[in-house]
Write an enzyme that holds these catalytic residues in place. Structure first.
Site, PDB file in Angstrom:
ATOM      1  N   GLN A   1     -10.225   6.966   2.462  1.00 21.66           N
ATOM      2  CA  GLN A   1     -10.493   5.597   1.992  1.00 21.66           C
ATOM      3  C   GLN A   1      -9.220   4.974   1.403  1.00 21.66           C
ATOM      4  O   GLN A   1      -9.251   4.316   0.367  1.00 21.66           O
ATOM      5  CB  GLN A   1     -11.631   5.589   0.970  1.00 21.66           C
ATOM      6  CG  GLN A   1     -13.021   5.664   1.605  1.00 21.66           C
ATOM      7  CD  GLN A   1     -13.355   4.423   2.434  1.00 21.66           C
ATOM      8  OE1 GLN A   1     -12.902   3.319   2.154  1.00 21.66           O
ATOM      9  NE2 GLN A   1     -14.161   4.613   3.476  1.00 21.66           N
ATOM     10  N   SER A   2      -8.090   5.164   2.078  1.00 17.65           N
ATOM     11  CA  SER A   2      -6.817   4.648   1.584  1.00 17.65           C
ATOM     12  C   SER A   2      -6.770   3.117   1.602  1.00 17.65           C
ATOM     13  O   SER A   2      -6.969   2.493   2.641  1.00 17.65           O
ATOM     14  CB  SER A   2      -5.687   5.202   2.454  1.00 17.65           C
ATOM     15  OG  SER A   2      -4.494   4.483   2.238  1.00 17.65           O
ATOM     16  N   ASN A   3      -6.490   2.541   0.444  1.00 17.15           N
ATOM     17  CA  ASN A   3      -6.272   1.092   0.367  1.00 17.15           C
ATOM     18  C   ASN A   3      -4.960   0.721   1.044  1.00 17.15           C
ATOM     19  O   ASN A   3      -4.843  -0.318   1.677  1.00 17.15           O
ATOM     20  CB  ASN A   3      -6.234   0.643  -1.094  1.00 17.15           C
ATOM     21  CG  ASN A   3      -7.536   0.898  -1.803  1.00 17.15           C
ATOM     22  OD1 ASN A   3      -8.568   0.345  -1.433  1.00 17.15           O
ATOM     23  ND2 ASN A   3      -7.516   1.759  -2.821  1.00 17.15           N
TER      24      ASN A   3
END
Ligand SMILES: *Cc1c(COP(=O)(O)O)cnc(C)c1O
Length: 301
Positions: free
Chosen positions: A43-45
């Protein structure tokens, strides 16, 4: 307490990575790259915002992610897919940063072998060029505080790959060298350790300043409060969840469980410990993280 809304930077629904990507993508264009490669947790921004930057610039974007492909894309992955990025799932656990970086390097070599000209960006975009974004942000914050007629005692924010921290430290050293009083720069650490081979924050800050022809970072400039990490990166903590609820109920703003919630917990915890007096002004940089709120387990119940 003041909140610098870097969750509202605008690119691909916002967050701190927009400031780094401004310079990293400038570098990519200058080098004649035709695609972007980067890497992060599932879930990398940073990956989602790199996908948005690639879409804006017409650059094909490849994302190396931890974990396996889910049946249904949600949160940052859904947005990254919508922005047209190619998602490469490695199966690696989220905080195995070393394995993820190797996978990024391998993919970069494969794309180059296919005749593409990839610009490959490490985890979090935390190179000296990327950190320049937070040198500019430091100056912007100081000028805004001046305009509002206060001098902040501290600037507090969430730190993981260290580029935001390095840029702010470099900006502070620059501002200090121009004769200004400067606030403490207080990083709240939400990831264990750094990637092997990655420069530490003091080195990265020095490299960032060197790009501007300046020097003057000293070890005492680096402050990382690691008490708010909890069990591990991306594992919710009681204090972090309390901060998520506190932000929501004291003004209707949203912080996430992995990053900005733990960072805010650090600010609130330091305040409770008496670090600041009632007359002190403290700036919290809200670094973003909204899309992960919409992934399973994204909010405390
Ligand atoms: C990446 C990120 C951070 C940490 O920034 P670094 O420069 O990697 O230390 C903080 N908050 C959010 C929401 C992020 O996505």
């Amino acid at each position: 307490m003041w909140v610098k809304r870097d969750d509202l930077t605008g690119l691909g629904v916002g967050g701190n990575k927009a400031r780094k990507l401004e310079f990293l993508c400038g570098e990519a264009l200058q080098l004649g790259a035709d695609c972007l490669v980067t890497v992060g947790a599932g879930q990398s921004n940073h990956c989602r915002m790199t996908a948005a930057a690639g879409a804006r610039l017409g650059l094909e974007t490849h994302l190396v992610l931890s974990g396996t492909a889910p049946d249904t894309l949600v949160g940052n992955q859904l947005l990254a897919h919508l922005f047209g990025a190619h998602l490469h799932f490695t199966g690696a656990p989220a905080s195995h940063w070393g394995a993820l970086e190797i996978a990024r390097e391998t993919l970069t070599e494969e794309l180059a072998a296919d005749g593409l000209r990839p610009h490959s960006i490490p985890i979090g975009g935390s190179t000296a060029v990327g950190a320049l974004g937070y040198v500019a942000a430091f100056v912007e914050i100081m000028q805004q505080c001046e305009g509002l007629e206060f001098a902040p005692k501290s600037i507090v924010f969430t730190s993981s790959s260290g580029g935001t921290h390095a840029g702010l430290v470099a900006g502070r050293a620059l501002w200090r060298s121009l004769g200004h009083a400067v606030p403490d720069v207080v990083a709240i650490g939400v990831a264990k350790g750094v990637v092997a081979g990655m420069p530490d924050v003091a080195d990265l800050a020095a490299q960032t300043l060197a790009l501007l022809g300046e020097s003057g970072v000293v070890p005492a400039d680096i402050e990382i409060d690691t008490r708010w990490l909890g069990d591990d990166y991306a594992v919710p903590s009681v204090a972090g969840d309390d901060a998520v609820r506190w932000a929501a109920r004291h003004g209707g703003w949203v912080v996430d469980r992995t990053y900005s919630g733990k960072g805010l917990a650090g600010l609130l915890g330091n305040a409770a410990d008496g670090r600041w007096g009632t007359d002190d002004d403290v700036v919290f940089i809200h670094t973003g993280g909204l899309p992960a709120v919409f992934a399973p387990g994204g909010l405390p119940s």
